[in-house]
Design a protein around this motif. Structure first.
Motif, PDB file in Angstrom:
ATOM      1  N   ARG A   1       1.135  31.226 -13.600  1.00  0.00           N
ATOM      2  CA  ARG A   1       1.534  30.263 -12.585  1.00  0.00           C
ATOM      3  C   ARG A   1       0.323  29.854 -11.749  1.00  0.00           C
ATOM      4  N   THR A   2       0.222  28.563 -11.462  1.00  0.00           N
ATOM      5  CA  THR A   2      -0.879  28.048 -10.660  1.00  0.00           C
ATOM      6  C   THR A   2      -0.343  27.046  -9.642  1.00  0.00           C
ATOM      7  N   SER A   3      -1.055  26.888  -8.537  1.00  0.00           N
ATOM      8  CA  SER A   3      -0.682  25.904  -7.523  1.00  0.00           C
ATOM      9  C   SER A   3      -1.116  24.515  -7.965  1.00  0.00           C
ATOM     10  N   GLU A   4      -0.360  23.518  -7.527  1.00  0.00           N
ATOM     11  CA  GLU A   4      -0.675  22.139  -7.884  1.00  0.00           C
ATOM     12  C   GLU A   4      -0.599  21.270  -6.642  1.00  0.00           C
ATOM     13  N   ARG A   5      -1.590  20.432  -6.445  1.00  0.00           N
ATOM     14  CA  ARG A   5      -1.627  19.480  -5.340  1.00  0.00           C
ATOM     15  C   ARG A   5      -2.141  18.152  -5.894  1.00  0.00           C
ATOM     16  N   GLN A   6      -1.496  17.053  -5.483  1.00  0.00           N
ATOM     17  CA  GLN A   6      -1.918  15.733  -5.929  1.00  0.00           C
ATOM     18  C   GLN A   6      -1.788  14.756  -4.770  1.00  0.00           C
ATOM     19  N   LEU A   7      -2.701  13.825  -4.675  1.00  0.00           N
ATOM     20  CA  LEU A   7      -2.618  12.748  -3.702  1.00  0.00           C
ATOM     21  C   LEU A   7      -2.844  11.451  -4.447  1.00  0.00           C
ATOM     22  N   GLY A   8      -1.909  10.535  -4.314  1.00  0.00           N
ATOM     23  CA  GLY A   8      -2.031   9.248  -4.982  1.00  0.00           C
ATOM     24  C   GLY A   8      -2.001   8.114  -3.973  1.00  0.00           C
ATOM     25  N   LEU A   9      -2.907   7.170  -4.116  1.00  0.00           N
ATOM     26  CA  LEU A   9      -2.945   5.968  -3.291  1.00  0.00           C
ATOM     27  C   LEU A   9      -2.863   4.773  -4.232  1.00  0.00           C
ATOM     28  N   TYR A  10      -1.936   3.849  -3.957  1.00  0.00           N
ATOM     29  CA  TYR A  10      -1.683   2.737  -4.868  1.00  0.00           C
ATOM     30  C   TYR A  10      -1.628   1.429  -4.083  1.00  0.00           C
ATOM     31  N   THR A  11      -2.090   0.381  -4.697  1.00  0.00           N
ATOM     32  CA  THR A  11      -1.958  -0.972  -4.168  1.00  0.00           C
ATOM     33  C   THR A  11      -1.236  -1.795  -5.217  1.00  0.00           C
ATOM     34  N   VAL A  12      -0.221  -2.540  -4.782  1.00  0.00           N
ATOM     35  CA  VAL A  12       0.554  -3.367  -5.703  1.00  0.00           C
ATOM     36  C   VAL A  12       0.678  -4.764  -5.111  1.00  0.00           C
ATOM     37  N   LEU A  13       0.412  -5.762  -5.911  1.00  0.00           N
ATOM     38  CA  LEU A  13       0.629  -7.156  -5.529  1.00  0.00           C
ATOM     39  C   LEU A  13       1.750  -7.675  -6.411  1.00  0.00           C
ATOM     40  N   ALA A  14       2.835  -8.119  -5.793  1.00  0.00           N
ATOM     41  CA  ALA A  14       4.005  -8.564  -6.551  1.00  0.00           C
ATOM     42  C   ALA A  14       4.450  -9.937  -6.073  1.00  0.00           C
ATOM     43  N   THR A  15       4.935 -10.738  -7.017  1.00  0.00           N
ATOM     44  CA  THR A  15       5.483 -12.058  -6.696  1.00  0.00           C
ATOM     45  C   THR A  15       6.759 -12.248  -7.489  1.00  0.00           C
ATOM     46  N   SER A  16       7.761 -12.826  -6.846  1.00  0.00           N
ATOM     47  CA  SER A  16       9.011 -13.127  -7.554  1.00  0.00           C
ATOM     48  C   SER A  16       9.408 -14.565  -7.248  1.00  0.00           C
ATOM     49  N   PHE A  17      10.106 -15.157  -8.190  1.00  0.00           N
ATOM     50  CA  PHE A  17      10.593 -16.527  -8.049  1.00  0.00           C
ATOM     51  C   PHE A  17      12.102 -16.485  -7.912  1.00  0.00           C
ATOM     52  N   GLN A  18      12.634 -17.181  -6.939  1.00  0.00           N
ATOM     53  CA  GLN A  18      14.074 -17.231  -6.711  1.00  0.00           C
ATOM     54  C   GLN A  18      14.602 -18.596  -7.091  1.00  0.00           C
ATOM     55  N   PHE A  19      15.624 -18.640  -7.963  1.00  0.00           N
ATOM     56  CA  PHE A  19      16.198 -19.902  -8.394  1.00  0.00           C
ATOM     57  C   PHE A  19      17.156 -20.442  -7.373  1.00  0.00           C
TER      58      PHE A  19
ATOM     59  N   LEU B   1       0.877  -1.166   0.000  1.00  0.00           N
ATOM     60  CA  LEU B   1       0.000   0.000   0.000  1.00  0.00           C
ATOM     61  C   LEU B   1       0.918   1.220   0.000  1.00  0.00           C
ATOM     62  N   ASN B   2       0.751   2.092  -0.980  1.00  0.00           N
ATOM     63  CA  ASN B   2       1.614   3.255  -1.129  1.00  0.00           C
ATOM     64  C   ASN B   2       0.777   4.526  -1.192  1.00  0.00           C
ATOM     65  N   ALA B   3       1.301   5.580  -0.572  1.00  0.00           N
ATOM     66  CA  ALA B   3       0.659   6.891  -0.634  1.00  0.00           C
ATOM     67  C   ALA B   3       1.718   7.906  -1.033  1.00  0.00           C
ATOM     68  N   ALA B   4       1.360   8.823  -1.920  1.00  0.00           N
ATOM     69  CA  ALA B   4       2.277   9.883  -2.347  1.00  0.00           C
ATOM     70  C   ALA B   4       1.506  11.199  -2.397  1.00  0.00           C
ATOM     71  N   TYR B   5       2.123  12.246  -1.857  1.00  0.00           N
ATOM     72  CA  TYR B   5       1.528  13.572  -1.872  1.00  0.00           C
ATOM     73  C   TYR B   5       2.481  14.507  -2.604  1.00  0.00           C
ATOM     74  N   ALA B   6       1.967  15.258  -3.563  1.00  0.00           N
ATOM     75  CA  ALA B   6       2.780  16.185  -4.357  1.00  0.00           C
ATOM     76  C   ALA B   6       2.204  17.589  -4.221  1.00  0.00           C
ATOM     77  N   TYR B   7       3.093  18.575  -4.150  1.00  0.00           N
ATOM     78  CA  TYR B   7       2.670  19.968  -4.036  1.00  0.00           C
ATOM     79  C   TYR B   7       3.697  20.845  -4.731  1.00  0.00           C
ATOM     80  N   GLY B   8       3.238  21.925  -5.320  1.00  0.00           N
ATOM     81  CA  GLY B   8       4.147  22.833  -6.005  1.00  0.00           C
ATOM     82  C   GLY B   8       3.396  23.762  -6.931  1.00  0.00           C
ATOM     83  N   HIS B   9       4.076  24.132  -8.029  1.00  0.00           N
ATOM     84  CA  HIS B   9       3.512  25.090  -8.987  1.00  0.00           C
ATOM     85  C   HIS B   9       3.749  24.622 -10.419  1.00  0.00           C
ATOM     86  N   SER B  10       2.863  25.048 -11.298  1.00  0.00           N
ATOM     87  CA  SER B  10       2.977  24.756 -12.730  1.00  0.00           C
ATOM     88  C   SER B  10       2.635  26.013 -13.519  1.00  0.00           C
TER      89      SER B  10
END
Length: 189
Positions: free
Chosen positions: A171-189, A149-158
């Motif tokens: 120039r304008t203000s910029e705000r972003q909030l991202g929430l991500y879910t990742v399911l990952a599997t790896s195989f080890q030899f 589960l990942n969360a990212a918050y971005a703020y600044g100007h564009s």
């Protein structure tokens, strides 16, 4: 040392039946200097029993490049300026059982660009990011799976065009909030 770049300049030629038309000016003899800055990074990890702590620090040196300054009168010059910046990441892993690790971390991604200004460097965005993650893993004999589960918050100007007029940027203000879910599997030899 220099790579080739192409840029197209659109110039307003005047209205045609109520609609603005444009003329495209093309130049294929432009140059592009490398803009990646010097990067130095260091990290450390410490383990005691079922707990591991980690930390990383990254430094980006300042860099300023002006490509084709003699073509400024044609608006085909390009000015890129990056400031020095320090970013960091910290994390912890705790093994709940030998096959079930729980991980958490935080990171920064501060922008090295100048604040956008129509009269400043060719930079349309200055956005800083911070984030955090939480993951539950499952280790098998030859596999490792992880639900993140990942969360990212971005703020600044564009810089954005004023009412779709690309000759007048504001120039304008910029705000972003991202929430991500990742399911990952790896195989080890």
């Amino acid at each position: 040392m220099f790579d080739k770049r192409e840029e197209y300049l659109r110039a307003l030629a005047g209205p045609v039946e109520g609609t603005a038309s444009s003329v495209t000016i093309s130049a294929d003899d432009l140059h592009s200097a490398p803009t990646l800055p010097l990067r130095a990074q260091a990290g450390i990890a410490w383990t005691s029993g079922s707990i591991t702590l980690t930390g990383d620090v990254m430094f980006l040196a300042p860099r300023e490049v002006t490509n084709d300054p003699d073509r400024a009168f044609e608006a085909l010059d390009l000015w890129i300026k990056r400031n020095s910046v320090v970013n960091a990441a910290v994390g912890v892993e705790m093994r709940l059982t030998p096959t079930l690790p729980l991980r958490a971390g935080m990171w920064t991604d501060f922008s090295a660009t100048e604040a956008p200004d129509p009269e400043g460097p060719d930079n349309s965005t200055d956005v800083d990011r911070v984030g955090a993650s939480l993951a539950l893993g499952l280790r098998g004999e030859n596999t490792e799976s992880s639900l993140n589960l990942n969360a990212a918050y971005a703020y600044g100007h564009s810089l954005i065009p004023n009412n779709l007029d690309f000759t007048q940027l504001e120039r304008t203000s910029e705000r972003q909030l991202g929430l991500y879910t990742v399911l990952a599997t790896s195989f080890q030899f």
